[in-house]
Scaffold this motif. Sequence first.
Motif, PDB file in Angstrom:
ATOM      1  N   VAL A  63       0.883  -1.269   0.043  1.00 40.03           N
ATOM      2  CA  VAL A  63      -0.135  -0.117   0.072  1.00 40.03           C
ATOM      3  C   VAL A  63       0.868   1.335   0.012  1.00 40.03           C
ATOM      4  O   VAL A  63       0.643   2.264  -0.688  1.00 40.03           O
ATOM      5  CB  VAL A  63      -1.083  -0.101   1.375  1.00 40.03           C
ATOM      6  CG1 VAL A  63      -1.623   1.439   1.368  1.00 40.03           C
ATOM      7  CG2 VAL A  63      -1.894  -1.022   0.860  1.00 40.03           C
ATOM      8  N   LEU A 120      -4.790  -3.267  -1.231  1.00 39.06           N
ATOM      9  CA  LEU A 120      -4.730  -2.363  -2.242  1.00 39.06           C
ATOM     10  C   LEU A 120      -5.999  -1.932  -2.709  1.00 39.06           C
ATOM     11  O   LEU A 120      -6.615  -0.676  -2.700  1.00 39.06           O
ATOM     12  CB  LEU A 120      -4.078  -2.902  -3.722  1.00 39.06           C
ATOM     13  CG  LEU A 120      -2.648  -3.274  -3.411  1.00 39.06           C
ATOM     14  CD1 LEU A 120      -2.228  -3.877  -4.856  1.00 39.06           C
ATOM     15  CD2 LEU A 120      -1.811  -1.878  -3.316  1.00 39.06           C
ATOM     16  N   GLU A 159      -7.840   0.385  -0.200  1.00 41.02           N
ATOM     17  CA  GLU A 159      -7.127   1.708  -0.211  1.00 41.02           C
ATOM     18  C   GLU A 159      -7.637   2.268  -1.443  1.00 41.02           C
ATOM     19  O   GLU A 159      -7.288   3.609  -1.491  1.00 41.02           O
ATOM     20  CB  GLU A 159      -5.831   1.711   0.204  1.00 41.02           C
ATOM     21  CG  GLU A 159      -5.328   1.048   1.615  1.00 41.02           C
ATOM     22  CD  GLU A 159      -5.891   1.945   2.587  1.00 41.02           C
ATOM     23  OE1 GLU A 159      -5.712   3.153   2.612  1.00 41.02           O
ATOM     24  OE2 GLU A 159      -6.199   1.450   3.855  1.00 41.02           O
TER      25      GLU A 159
END
Length: 386
Positions: free
Chosen positions: A204, A231, A234
């Motif tokens: 991330v 991923l 986010e």
Amino acid sequence: MLSTTITTPSAFVKPQAPRTRVKARADSTMAPPTTRVPPRNPEGAPTVVPQDLPSRPRRNRRSPTVRKAFRETILTPDNFIYPIFVHEGDENIPIGSMPGQDRLSFKNGMIKQVREARAAGVNQVVVFPKTPDNLKTACGKEAFNPNGLAQRSISLLKDTFPDLEVYTDVALDPYNTMGHDGMVRSDGVVMNDETVYYLCQQAVSQARAGADVISPSDMMDGRVGAIRQALDDEGFTNVAIMSYTAKYNSAYYGPFRDALASAPRPGSEDWKIPKDKAEYQMDPANYRECLREAALDEQEGADIMMVKPAGAYLDIIRALRDSTTLPISAYQVSGEYSMLKAAAAAGYLNERDAVLESLIAIKRAGADLTLTYYAIDAAKWIQEGN
């Protein structure tokens, strides 16, 4: 009785005058007499009757034009990913075990080197940071420092070259005092799930820095699915994952570990450290195991699958190529590079020809992408014509 005369076809043929030989006159539109000289056999060659062959494959190899027309595997700079080593210093530092390769200065050398790669047609790089020893810890938390060297390098590259495709490396060994891709327990066991937790944070942080493709090289179980979820959570749904699907416990990694000072450290009675990475990297003797890894990675959301090393594992590249519709990458690793360099320096082989042949073999086996330290040189040789 009425009589009928039958006329034969020859009766309709008009008699012609006898033909006479006419001497050819010079004409500027006529082709000039050939200047080709019939080939001669070497002295002592036998005179034989040609074989009665229905097919002669050499006819399709008889000239450069024909060979190029029938070439099945075409190598281009678009196939290459250029691995770069970066460090915090002001100057590039040559890597002794990898002639021609440097630890590139984050401040100066990195941008210059990538600019040269782009000029040669190579627009993909993967970044490997040389972490200062004072920032290494047993858990490798520097891996997800938002101001870490890797993160700053990614950001600078994307700011300077917005269309550059930037790949990263996800593993703890460059940040781990013990030199392993994951955290090591006191009994010498490399911890899987705890390592994956930190790998997700590392991935991330790299995506936030601007990475286009996250590349987990650690070989922990379940890390592809966990990273994909992290991923997506986010908002980085467009960031791809290139998984090191079949990464073997190979003897060819030595120069790379020299470049990053990331080799496993000696253990002690108090804290055992595995001497190699056989516990999590694949056994070089195994073939079927790569198919299991590939099925899991594809199920977990990998976008690209990698084989590492490349040259000694062409059968594995082909196995993955035949088992999936995903793109396949292969890593021509540091040991392969250094062997070619050493043999060329000793005059044992022609470096250009041997390198291009090795890269053709990797692509012919089924790789769409090849990570190679020869990316710039190979791209230039291709542009010159091979």
